[in-house]
Design a protein around this motif. Sequence first.
Motif, PDB file in Angstrom:
ATOM      1  N   ALA A 188      88.510 -30.215  51.010  1.00  0.00           N
ATOM      2  CA  ALA A 188      87.301 -30.259  51.832  1.00  0.00           C
ATOM      3  C   ALA A 188      86.928 -31.697  52.179  1.00  0.00           C
ATOM      4  N   THR A 189      87.058 -32.609  51.215  1.00  0.00           N
ATOM      5  CA  THR A 189      86.747 -34.017  51.475  1.00  0.00           C
ATOM      6  C   THR A 189      87.683 -34.595  52.525  1.00  0.00           C
ATOM      7  N   GLY A 190      88.952 -34.227  52.454  1.00  0.00           N
ATOM      8  CA  GLY A 190      89.921 -34.692  53.431  1.00  0.00           C
ATOM      9  C   GLY A 190      89.580 -34.236  54.836  1.00  0.00           C
ATOM     10  N   LEU A 191      89.095 -33.012  54.957  1.00  0.00           N
ATOM     11  CA  LEU A 191      88.708 -32.512  56.277  1.00  0.00           C
ATOM     12  C   LEU A 191      87.451 -33.210  56.792  1.00  0.00           C
ATOM     13  N   ALA A 192      86.547 -33.573  55.895  1.00  0.00           N
ATOM     14  CA  ALA A 192      85.373 -34.344  56.313  1.00  0.00           C
ATOM     15  C   ALA A 192      85.805 -35.687  56.892  1.00  0.00           C
ATOM     16  N   GLY A 193      86.753 -36.344  56.217  1.00  0.00           N
ATOM     17  CA  GLY A 193      87.267 -37.610  56.722  1.00  0.00           C
ATOM     18  C   GLY A 193      88.002 -37.444  58.038  1.00  0.00           C
ATOM     19  N   ALA A 194      88.769 -36.351  58.155  1.00  0.00           N
ATOM     20  CA  ALA A 194      89.494 -36.092  59.396  1.00  0.00           C
ATOM     21  C   ALA A 194      88.526 -35.877  60.554  1.00  0.00           C
ATOM     22  N   ALA A 195      87.448 -35.141  60.310  1.00  0.00           N
ATOM     23  CA  ALA A 195      86.461 -34.882  61.359  1.00  0.00           C
ATOM     24  C   ALA A 195      85.819 -36.181  61.833  1.00  0.00           C
ATOM     25  N   LEU A 196      85.482 -37.050  60.891  1.00  0.00           N
ATOM     26  CA  LEU A 196      84.880 -38.331  61.266  1.00  0.00           C
ATOM     27  C   LEU A 196      85.852 -39.181  62.073  1.00  0.00           C
ATOM     28  N   LEU A 197      87.109 -39.222  61.630  1.00  0.00           N
ATOM     29  CA  LEU A 197      88.105 -40.027  62.344  1.00  0.00           C
ATOM     30  C   LEU A 197      88.291 -39.518  63.771  1.00  0.00           C
ATOM     31  N   LEU A 198      88.383 -38.200  63.922  1.00  0.00           N
ATOM     32  CA  LEU A 198      88.578 -37.619  65.252  1.00  0.00           C
ATOM     33  C   LEU A 198      87.361 -37.829  66.142  1.00  0.00           C
ATOM     34  N   ALA A 199      86.175 -37.746  65.546  1.00  0.00           N
ATOM     35  CA  ALA A 199      84.965 -37.969  66.335  1.00  0.00           C
ATOM     36  C   ALA A 199      84.882 -39.410  66.830  1.00  0.00           C
ATOM     37  N   LEU A 245      81.525 -31.468  53.790  1.00  0.00           N
ATOM     38  CA  LEU A 245      80.859 -32.132  52.677  1.00  0.00           C
ATOM     39  C   LEU A 245      80.055 -31.148  51.834  1.00  0.00           C
ATOM     40  N   ARG A 246      79.405 -30.175  52.487  1.00  0.00           N
ATOM     41  CA  ARG A 246      78.676 -29.154  51.722  1.00  0.00           C
ATOM     42  C   ARG A 246      79.625 -28.401  50.813  1.00  0.00           C
ATOM     43  N   LEU A 247      80.784 -28.013  51.359  1.00  0.00           N
ATOM     44  CA  LEU A 247      81.761 -27.287  50.570  1.00  0.00           C
ATOM     45  C   LEU A 247      82.297 -28.146  49.432  1.00  0.00           C
ATOM     46  N   ALA A 248      82.600 -29.409  49.721  1.00  0.00           N
ATOM     47  CA  ALA A 248      83.127 -30.306  48.692  1.00  0.00           C
ATOM     48  C   ALA A 248      82.137 -30.487  47.548  1.00  0.00           C
ATOM     49  N   LEU A 249      80.862 -30.681  47.872  1.00  0.00           N
ATOM     50  CA  LEU A 249      79.845 -30.874  46.830  1.00  0.00           C
ATOM     51  C   LEU A 249      79.655 -29.604  46.009  1.00  0.00           C
ATOM     52  N   HIS A 250      79.674 -28.445  46.677  1.00  0.00           N
ATOM     53  CA  HIS A 250      79.546 -27.176  45.954  1.00  0.00           C
ATOM     54  C   HIS A 250      80.707 -26.991  44.977  1.00  0.00           C
TER      55      HIS A 250
END
Length: 257
Positions: free
Chosen positions: A39-50, A72-77
Motif C-alpha cells: 500500500a505504501t508503494g502505491l501511495a508513492g507511485a500515485a504521487l510520482l505519477l501526479a 495511506l489509509r490502507l497502509a496505516l490500518h
Amino acid sequence: MTPTQQLSWIWLLAAALMVLGWLWQRSRRNAGIVDVLWATGLAGAALLLALTGTGAPAARLLVGILATTWALRLALHLWARVRSEPEDGRYRALREHWQGSQLKFFGFFQFQALLVLLFSLPLLAVAAHPDPAAWQLGLAIAIWLVSVAGESLADAQLARFRADPGNRGRTCRSGLWRYSRHPNYFFEWLHWCAYAVAAIGAPLAWLGWLGPVVMYLFLRYVSGIPFTEQQALRSRGDDYREYQRTTPMLFPWFPKS
C-alpha cells in the motif's frame, strides 16, 4: 518523464522498499509487513505519477489526492495490526510450508514490488489523460468516496468485533459482514473502478480497466479470498462453514435463511 521512465522509477523504489521489508520480517518473523509496504508503494507511485504525468491538471490531481489518500489509509490500518498482533495466520502457514526459507520470502517480497508496478498502470492512464470530462471526474470521485467509506467501515466493524475477547473463535456477522464474507475486499475492488471511469477517453484508457479486472482475479482466485478463508476454516471451523453457507462471498447481498 515518459511512461517507461515513470514505471522504471516506480519499480526501483518499490523493489528497494521490499528489500527493507524483507529484512524487517527476517528479524521479527512477521511477513505481514509486506501488505503495509504494498500500500505504501502505491501511495508513492500515485504521487510520482501526479507530479510527472503529462495529462490535464485535474486528472493528475485526482491521482495525487485520491489514490494517495486511499493507499495511506490502507497502509496505516494494516500497520496498526502488524505492530500489535502476531504474524497473520496466512503468513504463518506460508512460513511453515516454505520451512522458513528466506530466499523464498525474498522472492515473495519482490513479487509484491512487481504488483505495485502492475497496479500503477491504471493510475498512469489517468495521469496521462489530456482532457477528462467533468462527469468522469465527478463519477470517479463518487465511486472513490463510497468505496473508501465502505472499506473503512468494514475494517472498523471487524476491529471492534475482534477486540472483544468473548468473540474469540467466532465469526463477525454484524454490520456489512452480514451481507458479504469479505466486504473490505468488495470495496477494495470497487475503489479501482474509479480509475477505470476516470481513464475513459485517455490514450491509454484500456490500462484503466486493469485495476478492477486484475484486482478481482487476485482477490477471488489468488491471494485474497482463498488464503483468508483457508485460515478462517483452520481457526473457526464449523462456525465459519455455516457463515460460508449463508453469506455471499464477495458482492454484498442478503444472507440465506
